[in-house]
Design a protein around this motif. Sequence first.
Motif, PDB file in Angstrom:
ATOM      1  N   GLU A   1     -13.357   6.404   5.062  1.00 29.21           N
ATOM      2  CA  GLU A   1     -12.692   7.230   4.040  1.00 29.21           C
ATOM      3  C   GLU A   1     -11.300   6.700   3.731  1.00 29.21           C
ATOM      4  O   GLU A   1     -10.878   6.685   2.576  1.00 29.21           O
ATOM      5  CB  GLU A   1     -12.547   8.666   4.553  1.00 29.21           C
ATOM      6  N   SER A   2     -10.582   6.259   4.778  1.00 27.84           N
ATOM      7  CA  SER A   2      -9.215   5.781   4.536  1.00 27.84           C
ATOM      8  C   SER A   2      -9.242   4.508   3.678  1.00 27.84           C
ATOM      9  O   SER A   2      -8.353   4.292   2.851  1.00 27.84           O
ATOM     10  CB  SER A   2      -8.466   5.551   5.853  1.00 27.84           C
TER      11      SER A   2
ATOM     12  N   GLU B   1       0.895   4.118  -2.839  1.00 36.46           N
ATOM     13  CA  GLU B   1       0.719   5.528  -2.454  1.00 36.46           C
ATOM     14  C   GLU B   1       1.891   6.374  -2.968  1.00 36.46           C
ATOM     15  O   GLU B   1       1.696   7.487  -3.434  1.00 36.46           O
ATOM     16  CB  GLU B   1       0.597   5.653  -0.924  1.00 36.46           C
TER      17      GLU B   1
ATOM     18  N   GLU C   1     -11.724   3.765   1.468  1.00 35.42           N
ATOM     19  CA  GLU C   1     -12.158   4.152   0.114  1.00 35.42           C
ATOM     20  C   GLU C   1     -11.013   4.819  -0.653  1.00 35.42           C
ATOM     21  O   GLU C   1     -10.922   4.697  -1.867  1.00 35.42           O
ATOM     22  CB  GLU C   1     -13.379   5.073   0.211  1.00 35.42           C
ATOM     23  N   ALA C   2     -10.131   5.496   0.095  1.00 31.52           N
ATOM     24  CA  ALA C   2      -8.984   6.142  -0.564  1.00 31.52           C
ATOM     25  C   ALA C   2      -8.070   5.084  -1.191  1.00 31.52           C
ATOM     26  O   ALA C   2      -7.517   5.293  -2.271  1.00 31.52           O
ATOM     27  CB  ALA C   2      -8.201   6.985   0.439  1.00 31.52           C
ATOM     28  N   ILE C   3      -7.941   3.943  -0.531  1.00 31.21           N
ATOM     29  CA  ILE C   3      -7.087   2.872  -1.099  1.00 31.21           C
ATOM     30  C   ILE C   3      -7.698   2.379  -2.414  1.00 31.21           C
ATOM     31  O   ILE C   3      -7.007   2.184  -3.407  1.00 31.21           O
ATOM     32  CB  ILE C   3      -6.975   1.643  -0.166  1.00 31.21           C
ATOM     33  N   ASP C   4      -9.025   2.171  -2.402  1.00 35.83           N
ATOM     34  CA  ASP C   4      -9.687   1.643  -3.608  1.00 35.83           C
ATOM     35  C   ASP C   4      -9.532   2.598  -4.790  1.00 35.83           C
ATOM     36  O   ASP C   4      -9.505   2.173  -5.936  1.00 35.83           O
ATOM     37  CB  ASP C   4     -11.182   1.405  -3.353  1.00 35.83           C
ATOM     38  N   GLY C   5      -9.456   3.907  -4.470  1.00 33.11           N
ATOM     39  CA  GLY C   5      -9.405   4.882  -5.565  1.00 33.11           C
ATOM     40  C   GLY C   5      -8.006   5.342  -5.911  1.00 33.11           C
ATOM     41  O   GLY C   5      -7.838   6.326  -6.623  1.00 33.11           O
ATOM     42  N   LEU C   6      -6.982   4.649  -5.396  1.00 34.43           N
ATOM     43  CA  LEU C   6      -5.603   5.132  -5.610  1.00 34.43           C
ATOM     44  C   LEU C   6      -5.252   5.270  -7.086  1.00 34.43           C
ATOM     45  O   LEU C   6      -4.700   6.267  -7.517  1.00 34.43           O
ATOM     46  CB  LEU C   6      -4.615   4.167  -4.962  1.00 34.43           C
TER      47      LEU C   6
ATOM     48  N   GLN D   1       0.838  -1.208   0.000  1.00 37.66           N
ATOM     49  CA  GLN D   1       0.000   0.000   0.000  1.00 37.66           C
ATOM     50  C   GLN D   1       0.874   1.260   0.000  1.00 37.66           C
ATOM     51  O   GLN D   1       0.611   2.218  -0.730  1.00 37.66           O
ATOM     52  CB  GLN D   1      -0.967   0.012   1.186  1.00 37.66           C
TER      53      GLN D   1
ATOM     54  N   TYR E   1     -17.786  -1.883   4.732  1.00 38.13           N
ATOM     55  CA  TYR E   1     -18.029  -0.449   4.547  1.00 38.13           C
ATOM     56  C   TYR E   1     -19.385  -0.070   5.139  1.00 38.13           C
ATOM     57  O   TYR E   1     -19.537   0.980   5.769  1.00 38.13           O
ATOM     58  CB  TYR E   1     -17.974  -0.069   3.060  1.00 38.13           C
TER      59      TYR E   1
END
Length: 290
Positions: A88-89, A43, A91-96, A39, A75
């Motif tokens: 949110e943290s 990032e 969902e941020a991974i899914d949208g990287l 991850q 979720y």
Amino acid sequence: MNPVRKAVIPAAGFGTRFLPFTKAVPKELVPVVDKPVIQYVLEEAAASGVTEAAIIVSDGKEAIGRHFAPVSALYDRLRHDGKLALLESLEAIDGLMKLTYIPQTELKGLGDAVLRAEEFVAGEPFAILLGDTVTTSSNGVPVTRQLIDAAMKAGGAVTALERVPRELTNRYGVVDGVEDPDGLVHVKTFVEKPAPEEAPSNLAIASRYVMTPEIFGFLRNGKPGKGGEIQLTDAMRALCAVQPMFGLVFRGRRHDVGSKLDFVKATLEFALARPEFHDALAEWLKDLRT
Ligand code: UTP
């Protein structure tokens, strides 16, 4: 050189240095504090401007894909419990970024893993980030971005380099080249694991690269080298004979989390960088030493 939009993330290896943990769990999912290594890698790529990555995987590595996929029941629960920051943290991974998984069916080495991504790369310059290695930057610019900037400026492939103690050169691929004051090295060639007295420098190849697509020709024709594996370094040596190639002594540090000692160091360094752990951990470390 065209902008670098794509990254290849090799993550198929056995991870024998981290056994027994890696018997059932991919080493790329080893946690550093509370996130798996890979991850951090994605990032770093995203923060460097990469928008699409291919992760090279093998049998038994399916959990990597699961880590980057949404889990609706979880979720829903987090939403229901009002744990919105956590939600949110995730969902941020899914949208990287857009992710593609490419199988490496036989583990024939890092060079072979990169070769699996030839079609994905489709003739563009691209970044390679080893999926088991985390980096920190000391100038606010992610390490992969430092390489991309150097590649765009110099107009060629760039390999991350780190200074290692002279007596340890026999553990690394080492560059033979000329370093300018900005830390950019004009590469003559690479030497695999030279004895300290024969090493052309103490600058070691360090887990991040920006490559030109011409590397694939050399990987395709590459003969198995050390340990019967297709070595990326061998193809890089061939590439630098036909086009200018550079190394960059990047600003920051890297940890190969596939090594147990580096895993411990990374955990401590990343935990100390977190405000919620810093004071308690620093105090405890002081205590431990006395
Ligand atoms: P390593 O050189 O650490 O090799 O790979 P390894 O086989 O995974 O680990 P050890 O030495 O047995 O402990 C560096 C990166 O390249 C990937 C690994 O998953 C790791 O992220 N790799 C390595 C592949 O994708 N395919 C391979 O055939 C070898």
